[in-house]
Design an enzyme around this catalytic site. Structure first.
Site, PDB file in Angstrom:
ATOM      1  N   THR A 184       7.939 -29.156  59.494  1.00 23.78           N
ATOM      2  CA  THR A 184       7.886 -29.993  60.700  1.00 23.78           C
ATOM      3  C   THR A 184       9.192 -30.792  60.760  1.00 23.78           C
ATOM      4  O   THR A 184       9.359 -31.782  60.045  1.00 23.78           O
ATOM      5  CB  THR A 184       6.684 -30.952  60.625  1.00 23.78           C
ATOM      6  OG1 THR A 184       5.538 -30.213  60.208  1.00 23.78           O
ATOM      7  CG2 THR A 184       6.427 -31.649  61.939  1.00 23.78           C
ATOM      8  N   LYS A 196      -1.328 -43.618  47.728  1.00 20.77           N
ATOM      9  CA  LYS A 196      -0.005 -44.266  47.716  1.00 20.77           C
ATOM     10  C   LYS A 196       0.227 -45.130  48.960  1.00 20.77           C
ATOM     11  O   LYS A 196       0.876 -46.159  48.891  1.00 20.77           O
ATOM     12  CB  LYS A 196       1.100 -43.225  47.559  1.00 20.77           C
ATOM     13  CG  LYS A 196       1.088 -42.607  46.165  1.00 20.77           C
ATOM     14  CD  LYS A 196       2.272 -41.698  45.920  1.00 20.77           C
ATOM     15  CE  LYS A 196       2.199 -41.177  44.478  1.00 20.77           C
ATOM     16  NZ  LYS A 196       3.325 -40.362  44.081  1.00 20.77           N
TER      17      LYS A 196
END
Ligand code: ATR
Length: 288
Positions: free
Chosen positions: A166, A79
């Site tokens: 994260t 992508k």
């Protein structure tokens, strides 16, 4: 005949050829759609090869850019490569910084991202769950979450919390989407996955946690009564999340409808006609 495909690695499992073939039949379009496995690191070379292979003989000497290879869907792990290769980008691809649909036109490679729109159409139209005014928790801040966030904001929920293992990645997504959120008066927050708060109306799993075989990474108090718990995956990969949602009183939905709806939007970009996606989704449910 025009030629399309889905490029990925691995790609053998892809259901996109079935979906696009049905779309083509239902809209009386003549096209070929195939799975295209691409070696890692050779995305550009593969596209160039396909463009030159599917060149119409008659126009070849007149127009060097003419190709019957008109577009492709892009899946893991390309992508980002597709986004970088494109010479033009739609606003939604730019916002997501990722691309799942390429269209080849007049010498240009045009990048779009239909993942988010597919998600919203599946939630609002197929599952009949209006997002406007709702409290939404988006789990994950990778490519899948980035593709979803723009259209999710445009659906005008009250609030979206992006929670990620994260936190910095959630904060980054929050920052890049703040102007759009302000425009639509949506409160946009970033959070650690361990401190998301309670009682969300809509929980969207855009993490790869089920792939990693670990438990759902949040506490069940995130679900309000009758909350919709949506996994962008489908099949065995979504199973653990869906069972968890049902166990805690929520309504569970997998990402099969998102798959069909993102394909329908790509088909519209390429062919200018909208296929009956609800009908194809029903057929897919019977198959899967
Ligand atoms: P994709 O394109 O599918 O979004 P990605 O960009 O690699 O893939 O993102 C994967 C997402 O799943 C990330 O949000 C990741 O969290 P980190 O950014 O902290 O890595 C999340 N993820 C992967 N494994 C996870 C796990 N075991 N628990 C929680 N989140 C996980």
């Amino acid at each position: 005949m025009d030629y399309y495909g889905v490029i990925g690695n691995p790609v053998a499992h892809s259901k996109s050829p079935f979906i696009h073939e049905r779309f083509a039949q239902l809209t009386q379009q003549e096209l070929i759609y195939e799975k295209i496995e691409c070696p890692i690191g050779q995305f550009k070379e593969k596209i160039e090869y396909l463009q030159s292979t599917y060149r119409p003989a008659l126009f070849n000497s007149l127009n060097q850019n003419a190709s019957l290879f008109k577009g492709c869907n892009v899946t893991i792990p390309f992508k980002q490569d597709a986004f970088n290769l494109a010479t033009k980008h739609s606003p939604r691809a730019l916002l997501a910084q990722a691309c799942n649909t390429l269209k080849f036109e007049e010498g240009h490679i045009i990048a779009d991202n239909t993942d988010g729109l597919g998600l919203i159409r599946d939630i609002e139209i197929n599952a009949k769950f209006p997002i406007k005014g709702k409290k939404v928790l988006l789990l994950g801040a990778g490519g899948a979450a980035a593709g979803a966030l723009g259209p999710l904001i445009e659906a005008m929920p009250l609030q979206i919390t992006i929670a990620n293992r994260t936190v910095a990645k959630a904060e980054h997504l929050c920052m890049t989407h703040t102007p759009l959120a302000k425009l639509h008066q949506v409160q946009l927050l970033a959070s650690s996955i361990n401190a998301v708060g309670d009682a969300y109306d809509l929980l969207i799993n855009a993490t790869a946690s089920s792939l990693a075989g670990v438990q759902v990474p949040v506490n069940d108090s995130v679900l309000s009564p009758q909350a919709l718990g949506y996994d962008m995956m489908y099949g065995p990969n979504a199973q653990a999340f869906l069972e968890w949602v049902e166990l805690h009183g929520g309504i569970a939905r997998d990402g099969l409808g998102m798959l069909v709806e993102q394909a329908a939007e790509a088909f519209y970009i390429w062919r200018g006609v909208r296929p009956d996606s609800a009908r194809v989704l029903q057929e897919m449910r019977q198959k899967v």
